[in-house]
Design an enzyme around this catalytic site. Structure first.
Site, PDB file in Angstrom:
ATOM      1  N   HIS A   1      61.931 -82.076   9.070  1.00 54.93           N
ATOM      2  CA  HIS A   1      61.735 -80.896   8.177  1.00 54.93           C
ATOM      3  C   HIS A   1      62.253 -81.256   6.787  1.00 54.93           C
ATOM      4  O   HIS A   1      61.609 -80.878   6.039  1.00 54.93           O
ATOM      5  CB  HIS A   1      63.071 -79.950   8.799  1.00 54.93           C
ATOM      6  CG  HIS A   1      62.854 -79.136   9.870  1.00 54.93           C
ATOM      7  ND1 HIS A   1      61.662 -78.478   9.917  1.00 54.93           N
ATOM      8  CD2 HIS A   1      63.519 -79.102  11.204  1.00 54.93           C
ATOM      9  CE1 HIS A   1      61.608 -77.740  11.473  1.00 54.93           C
ATOM     10  NE2 HIS A   1      62.674 -78.155  11.892  1.00 54.93           N
TER      11      HIS A   1
ATOM     12  N   HIS B   1      64.944 -85.131  14.030  1.00 59.91           N
ATOM     13  CA  HIS B   1      64.223 -84.071  14.104  1.00 59.91           C
ATOM     14  C   HIS B   1      64.342 -83.142  12.592  1.00 59.91           C
ATOM     15  O   HIS B   1      63.525 -82.894  11.996  1.00 59.91           O
ATOM     16  CB  HIS B   1      64.667 -82.983  15.150  1.00 59.91           C
ATOM     17  CG  HIS B   1      64.299 -81.699  15.097  1.00 59.91           C
ATOM     18  ND1 HIS B   1      63.212 -81.305  15.995  1.00 59.91           N
ATOM     19  CD2 HIS B   1      64.465 -80.513  14.401  1.00 59.91           C
ATOM     20  CE1 HIS B   1      62.751 -80.073  15.853  1.00 59.91           C
ATOM     21  NE2 HIS B   1      63.576 -79.536  14.779  1.00 59.91           N
ATOM     22  N   GLU B   2      65.778 -83.098  12.284  1.00 58.42           N
ATOM     23  CA  GLU B   2      65.915 -82.483  11.060  1.00 58.42           C
ATOM     24  C   GLU B   2      65.396 -83.238   9.800  1.00 58.42           C
ATOM     25  O   GLU B   2      65.005 -82.691   8.643  1.00 58.42           O
ATOM     26  CB  GLU B   2      67.547 -82.225  10.841  1.00 58.42           C
ATOM     27  CG  GLU B   2      68.259 -81.393  11.908  1.00 58.42           C
ATOM     28  CD  GLU B   2      67.353 -79.992  12.086  1.00 58.42           C
ATOM     29  OE1 GLU B   2      66.787 -79.601  11.085  1.00 58.42           O
ATOM     30  OE2 GLU B   2      67.552 -79.566  13.322  1.00 58.42           O
TER      31      GLU B   2
ATOM     32  N   GLU C   1      57.957 -76.948  12.349  1.00 56.41           N
ATOM     33  CA  GLU C   1      58.453 -77.465  13.676  1.00 56.41           C
ATOM     34  C   GLU C   1      57.561 -78.532  13.944  1.00 56.41           C
ATOM     35  O   GLU C   1      57.928 -79.834  14.871  1.00 56.41           O
ATOM     36  CB  GLU C   1      58.472 -76.412  14.624  1.00 56.41           C
ATOM     37  CG  GLU C   1      59.757 -75.720  14.552  1.00 56.41           C
ATOM     38  CD  GLU C   1      60.891 -76.408  14.809  1.00 56.41           C
ATOM     39  OE1 GLU C   1      61.228 -77.247  15.474  1.00 56.41           O
ATOM     40  OE2 GLU C   1      61.979 -75.918  13.949  1.00 56.41           O
TER      41      GLU C   1
END
Lengths: 505, 505
Positions: free
Chosen positions: A273, A269-270, A299
């Site tokens: 980003h 997830h990170e 997101e």
């Protein structure tokens, strides 16, 4: 371009350069506080951060700077570089927003947010909401005060907060979107929970060491294309990504001994980003517009990598052998299909960051509804833990046993309200552009091949390029040729989970 | 106190508070650069740090601030608080030192030092001095320029650099001290190397994991009294201590897979620095004099813990069982006496930070002699690697095979010259106050008991209390009742190593 306009532009950019220096330092201090600053050093460091933040604020409040930015805005059409025109718009909007906030007030606000963060850390450690409530009350008050002071405030109080994170989004629109979600997801959730499908999950809590998880995080970052020359990773309680500078993007994760998948999907997830930030055009930094992309856009990318890619069968096939190699004690008797199913099991749970993909949106709806109540003044800060627990029971059928796994689980409210809905919007955005991407090439095959340069290349070309330059609405239309809709996301969920749970059409 | 004096004092302190905020931020940025900042983010972050450092410098250069500090200095006797009188002295001295340096020059200097650091990291990684030499040349030039610009410069060029780190120390005095060292240590080293004593060291290179070393570091910090509420630890290439704030002291170490003792003694050394900072009177921070203690004082404390305590038989006895528990693969067939002997084996080596206690001073003398040559202009920057290697051969009988283990091993020269001698002075200072402490209680017994509150309590009462308020000379006299002398240190070495190597009197 006429000389006076150029001079004013130069002065504005010089000022922004200095302000950016203060803000860059603030980001480093913040990262330090989140990662390694000792408990008793937090307060003094918070004061330093507030001091620097205020210095930047003072620069924005200089009469000459304001006059020049307004001049640029009024002569926008004469600016030659389209990025300068975007900058002029942004500065004008920000000017109206903060016109009535003095540097002194701004400094006081910063101290309040910092204190709220420190109190939240302490309260969560002790699982005691009363240690956070007074600070949260102050946060709510200054959030409302800041809205009241805006020159360009929107009619709906909550819309102002929302607009800060997701320009153009409103509570009315969100109510409709979330209603549509409930309408399709709730009946499907019922079918899922009633399904006879057995998903094996026994191995998911087998213990692993921090060192193993660190190796896995490193592998996942390398696999998905994280650039270690321009980024680094470490651990924090709550994983996050921090774009500190144009060439400095940090991600964090956490290691749970009995939940090896938590760190894995946090890091993917990170990394999403981070990839987004690492591929921003350099000119966006040079024109001081890099911060303009919305949280929903951000997101959408992190969840694209985490869920659409990370929890797909193709990705699990890609990493399966590596999981056996790094976690032999966990994986020795687990097939790739079993791992895929376990990572997608639907099970209502208390902690948002550990929620499955399917129920995740419900966690967001709970926070969204509470935030609207907080901001409307219809509930007191003291009411929140009870309301939180009731709403969890209502939507997910489970009830937190303490503040740590309930009201205190998220850091976000220590810095204000309006962020949470962007998590849900992100899922919907990426469902739209996943469909577009899949018309250009076979995504599953690219994932199976580990060919992330193909995926990241497409993302750079279509998704990342104009994110600072367009509103979410314009941006989605440009990428997909369609207006925003929650339906592609709901279609995706339905297709994936009816298959996984063998639910008949 | 008259009103005008009070007003000027208030203004000066308000200004120092703001400058301290900038400097606090710079320390955090520096720590970040040393620990987690990615390679390509270094330059932009260095620019931010230079910008903030320059902001602090601008505050010091305000005419009103200068006028007021000079007023305070001239009316020093009227200041009621003795700490304010010390502050007035310090500000006056600093004013004369930097009077002719403009903020613009200061900013340029900061960029040069930052670039030199970045280049050093890169050059060391590639073991290529040519990647560092141009930056080092610039560092030398600005070091000389800064001396030429001082209003209160001392006659000897090198003395100015020395005085910055060790107030009152001169090259003449150091020449005498180091001659005394050579006179007693060189014949003794000959006896040691000719000794028939067999010291077992086979186990010292047995492999250990980072995780084991981290556990050991944690244990050692806890044992010696590190306060984790006010401090933290992490890893860096070159271990250091950073007192970022009154309640924020960080230490770092490194983990070598085949040298478990390296991290252990790095961490004890840095813990000594940290204990010193953690026990500084709060008023010293409040009066902006906490930075006044000299590097020699600081090194005396770190080396007190590392060598006088850490390498003593009593300490090895104290930690012996724990070393067996944490490093079972290393320690399973090693006795406490064998560990003690191996940790004190005398063996000329190339890397200063890994040097044994006995030969350490020779590493310093090499750097001291080279620094004097660099500053005098008698050698060029290009001559240094050759000179370095020759001097190592001359004093230690060994020759580096590459730049990484030679000229590039230390970070220090990227930020200037004059620091190294303080390492040697520290050993000499602590030998003096160890003798004083041993008259008050049985130190070995306290170590055996793990009673660090006794040792740290004595240090706080005698060594740490006045370190910011006195020159090294005054401070040593107050602690020990004696004038500075290298003899107690040389006596200690002689006694310890003649015993260890069974050398007849």
């Amino acid at each position: 371009m006429i000389k006076v306009l150029q001079e004013k532009l130069d002065f504005v950019k010089k000022t922004l350069h200095d302000a950016e220096s203060y803000e860059h330092a603030c980001r480093v201090l913040n990262f330090d506080q989140e990662t390694i600053c000792p408990a008793e050093g937090m307060e003094e460091q918070g004061e330093v951060r507030a001091f620097l933040s205020n210095k930047a604020f003072e620069l924005y409040k200089q009469p000459e700077f304001i006059a020049d930015t307004e001049y640029l805005y009024q002569h926008k059409e004469e600016l030659e570089d389209p990025l300068d025109r975007i900058l002029a718009d942004n500065l004008h909007r920000e000017y109206l927003k903060t016109k009535n906030i003095t540097p002194k007030m701004d400094h006081e606000f910063a101290l309040i947010y910092n204190k709220a963060f420190v109190n939240w850390v302490n309260a969560k450690q002790k699982s005691d909401y009363t240690l956070f409530a007074p600070a949260l009350e102050k946060v709510r008050d200054i959030e409302l005060k800041k809205i009241a002071l805006r020159e360009n405030s929107l009619p709906g109080t909550y819309d102002n907060l929302l607009d800060d994170y997701e320009r153009g989004m409103t509570a009315d629109a969100l109510d409709k979107i979330f209603d549509a979600c409930k309408k399709r997801l709730v009946p499907l959730l019922k079918k899922i929970t009633e399904s006879k499908k057995k998903i094996r999950t026994d191995f998911m809590t087998r213990p692993v060491t921090d060192e193993q998880q660190k190796q896995m995080a490193q592998y996942l970052l390398e696999t998905t294309g994280f650039d270690f020359k321009r980024g680094s990773f470490t651990t924090t309680e709550h994983p996050f990504t921090d774009g500190l500078g144009c060439n400095d993007v940090r991600v964090t994760t956490h290691y749970y001994q009995n939940m090896f998948s938590s760190s894995m999907f946090s890091i993917i997830h990170e990394c999403g980003h981070a990839l987004f930030e690492m591929h921003q055009p350099k000119e966006d930094w040079e024109h001081y517009i890099n911060g303009e992309k919305t949280m929903g856009m951000h997101e959408s990318v992190s969840r694209f990598y985490e869920n659409r890619i990370g929890r797909s069968k193709a990705f699990i096939n890609l990493i399966y052998n590596k999981t056996k190699q790094i976690f032999p004690e966990v994986m020795h008797d687990v097939s790739s299909q079993e791992l895929y199913e376990a990572l997608n099991v639907v099970r209502p749970s208390l902690v948002r960051t550990e929620a499955d993909e399917f129920t995740y949106t419900l966690h967001i709806i709970i926070r969204y509804e509470l935030e609207k109540l907080i901001v409307s003044g219809k509930v007191t800060i003291g009411d929140l833990p009870g309301l939180w627990n009731e709403t969890y029971e209502k939507y997910l059928g489970i009830r937190p046993q303490n503040d740590k796994e309930g009201i205190l689980q998220d850091v976000h409210w220590s810095s204000g309200f309006g962020y949470f809905p962007t998590y849900a919007l992100g899922n919907m955005y990426n469902a739209m552009y996943y469909d577009t991407m899949s018309r250009d090439f076979d995504i599953e095959q690219a994932v199976l091949n580990g060919d992330f340069s193909k995926i990241n290349g497409w993302m750079k070309e279509h998704v990342w390029k104009n994110a600072n330059r367009e509103t979410p609405k314009e941006w989605l239309l440009e990428i997909t040729g369609r207006d925003f809709s929650a339906e592609p996301y709901l279609d995706y969920l339905e297709k994936k989970y009816t298959a996984l749970y063998d639910i008949g059409k």
